[in-house]
Design a protein around this motif. Structure first.
Motif, short mmCIF file in Angstrom:
data_model
loop_
_atom_site.label_atom_id
_atom_site.label_comp_id
_atom_site.label_asym_id
_atom_site.label_seq_id
_atom_site.Cartn_x
_atom_site.Cartn_y
_atom_site.Cartn_z
N ARG A 75 0.83 -1.20 0.00
CA ARG A 75 0.00 0.00 0.00
C ARG A 75 0.86 1.25 0.00
O ARG A 75 1.77 1.39 0.81
CB ARG A 75 -0.92 -0.03 1.21
N VAL A 76 0.55 2.16 -0.91
CA VAL A 76 1.30 3.40 -1.07
C VAL A 76 0.31 4.55 -1.05
O VAL A 76 -0.76 4.46 -1.62
CB VAL A 76 2.07 3.39 -2.41
N PHE A 77 0.64 5.63 -0.36
CA PHE A 77 -0.21 6.81 -0.37
C PHE A 77 0.66 8.06 -0.25
O PHE A 77 1.80 8.01 0.17
CB PHE A 77 -1.27 6.76 0.74
N SER A 78 0.10 9.18 -0.69
CA SER A 78 0.80 10.46 -0.66
C SER A 78 -0.13 11.52 -0.10
O SER A 78 -1.34 11.38 -0.14
CB SER A 78 1.24 10.88 -2.06
N GLY A 79 0.45 12.59 0.40
CA GLY A 79 -0.34 13.69 0.93
C GLY A 79 0.50 14.55 1.85
O GLY A 79 1.73 14.45 1.88
N LYS A 80 -0.19 15.38 2.60
CA LYS A 80 0.49 16.27 3.52
C LYS A 80 0.70 15.59 4.87
O LYS A 80 -0.16 14.85 5.34
CB LYS A 80 -0.32 17.55 3.73
N ALA A 81 1.85 15.87 5.47
CA ALA A 81 2.14 15.35 6.80
C ALA A 81 2.61 16.50 7.68
O ALA A 81 3.23 17.46 7.20
CB ALA A 81 3.22 14.27 6.74
N SER A 82 2.30 16.40 8.95
CA SER A 82 2.76 17.38 9.93
C SER A 82 3.38 16.61 11.08
O SER A 82 3.45 15.39 11.06
CB SER A 82 1.58 18.23 10.41
N PHE A 83 3.81 17.33 12.11
CA PHE A 83 4.36 16.64 13.27
C PHE A 83 3.72 17.18 14.53
O PHE A 83 3.16 18.28 14.54
CB PHE A 83 5.88 16.74 13.32
N TYR A 84 3.77 16.39 15.58
CA TYR A 84 3.20 16.80 16.86
C TYR A 84 4.11 16.36 17.99
O TYR A 84 4.90 15.43 17.84
CB TYR A 84 1.79 16.25 17.03
N SER A 95 0.33 2.81 24.49
CA SER A 95 1.73 2.98 24.89
C SER A 95 1.99 4.42 25.31
O SER A 95 1.24 5.34 24.97
CB SER A 95 2.66 2.59 23.73
N ARG A 96 3.07 4.61 26.05
CA ARG A 96 3.45 5.94 26.49
C ARG A 96 4.04 6.69 25.30
O ARG A 96 4.83 6.15 24.54
CB ARG A 96 4.48 5.84 27.62
N PHE A 97 3.63 7.95 25.11
CA PHE A 97 4.13 8.74 23.99
C PHE A 97 5.55 9.20 24.27
O PHE A 97 5.85 9.77 25.30
CB PHE A 97 3.24 9.95 23.74
N ASN A 98 6.44 8.91 23.32
CA ASN A 98 7.83 9.37 23.39
C ASN A 98 8.04 10.24 22.16
O ASN A 98 8.09 9.74 21.03
CB ASN A 98 8.79 8.18 23.39
N ARG A 99 8.18 11.54 22.36
CA ARG A 99 8.27 12.44 21.23
C ARG A 99 9.56 12.29 20.43
O ARG A 99 9.64 12.73 19.29
CB ARG A 99 8.08 13.89 21.66
N ASP A 100 10.58 11.65 21.01
CA ASP A 100 11.84 11.45 20.30
C ASP A 100 11.88 10.13 19.53
O ASP A 100 12.83 9.89 18.79
CB ASP A 100 13.01 11.52 21.28
N ALA A 101 10.89 9.29 19.70
CA ALA A 101 10.85 8.00 18.98
C ALA A 101 10.39 8.23 17.54
O ALA A 101 9.79 9.26 17.21
CB ALA A 101 9.89 7.04 19.68
N ILE A 130 3.35 3.04 13.45
CA ILE A 130 2.07 3.67 13.76
C ILE A 130 1.68 3.30 15.19
O ILE A 130 1.55 2.13 15.53
CB ILE A 130 0.96 3.21 12.79
N THR A 131 1.56 4.33 16.04
CA THR A 131 1.20 4.10 17.45
C THR A 131 0.01 4.93 17.90
O THR A 131 -0.42 4.80 19.04
CB THR A 131 2.38 4.44 18.38
N ASP A 132 -0.50 5.78 17.02
CA ASP A 132 -1.54 6.72 17.45
C ASP A 132 -2.54 6.94 16.32
O ASP A 132 -2.29 6.55 15.18
CB ASP A 132 -0.89 8.05 17.85
N LEU A 144 3.54 12.99 12.29
CA LEU A 144 4.80 12.38 12.71
C LEU A 144 5.17 12.86 14.10
O LEU A 144 4.82 13.96 14.51
CB LEU A 144 5.91 12.77 11.73
N SER A 145 5.91 12.03 14.83
CA SER A 145 6.44 12.47 16.11
C SER A 145 7.57 13.47 15.86
O SER A 145 8.08 13.60 14.74
CB SER A 145 6.96 11.27 16.90
N LEU A 146 7.98 14.18 16.90
CA LEU A 146 9.04 15.17 16.76
C LEU A 146 10.34 14.50 16.31
O LEU A 146 11.07 15.05 15.47
CB LEU A 146 9.25 15.90 18.09
N GLY A 147 10.64 13.30 16.81
CA GLY A 147 11.85 12.58 16.40
C GLY A 147 11.85 12.24 14.92
O GLY A 147 12.86 12.40 14.23
N ALA A 148 10.71 11.82 14.39
CA ALA A 148 10.60 11.50 12.96
C ALA A 148 10.70 12.78 12.12
O ALA A 148 11.33 12.79 11.07
CB ALA A 148 9.30 10.77 12.68
#
Length: 167
Positions: A75-84, A95-101, A130-132, A144-148
């Protein structure tokens, strides 16, 4: 008089099918269902036909193959991504959120799915898990997480156009 005698005869001939029905059949509000056999699923094969497998490592050949889900591992998809990023909390997976993961949020992919995300501007890529659930903004496909986001170098731009492939 002849005309009057022929009209009841014609009415009786046309009314014959209604006479054969019962009162409940003629006056029922609910129509009778006419069942037809269910169409075959695309993954079912007939015994007479040889099963043709595409060579491994090939992309789906048509848009219907991508949409039907028969080749979901490519499966392939495209679009806009942001980070949080937020300091503490749990993700939708529990799971516990780790912003650097190297993690991401997607609306429908199952938790634990690995996705290669490529920034179309810089051509940098990162593999995230994918965790969220999210993003909540309609026109975005990933959060995306801040680390990604740091790995892709998109923290200064915020929202970027990406290409993602489920691994």
């Amino acid at each position: 008089m002849i005309a009057i005698a022929t009209v009841p005869t014609l009415i009786a001939i046309q009314a014959t099918p209604a006479v054969a029905q019962s009162f409940d059949d003629r006056w029922s509000v609910i129509p009778k269902a006419h069942a037809e056999p269910a169409p075959e699923r695309p993954d079912q094969t007939k015994k007479d036909e040889p099963q043709v497998q595409p060579p491994s490592g090939q992309e789906p050949t048509s848009e219907t193959e991508v949409r039907s889900g028969t080749r979901s591992f490519n499966r392939v998809f495209s679009g806009k991504a942001s980070f949080y990023s937020y300091p503490k909390g749990k993700t939708a997976s529990g799971s516990r959120f780790n912003r650097d993961a190297l993690t991401a949020a997607h609306r429908s992919l199952s938790f634990g799915t690995r996705v290669r995300v490529t920034d179309l501007t810089s051509r940098k890529s990162v593999v995230v898990r994918i965790t969220d659930r999210g993003p909540r903004v309609r026109d975005r496909v990933l959060d995306l997480s801040l680390g990604a986001a740091r790995s892709l170098g998109i923290t200064d731009r915020g929202v970027v156009q990406v290409h993602a492939k489920v691994l």
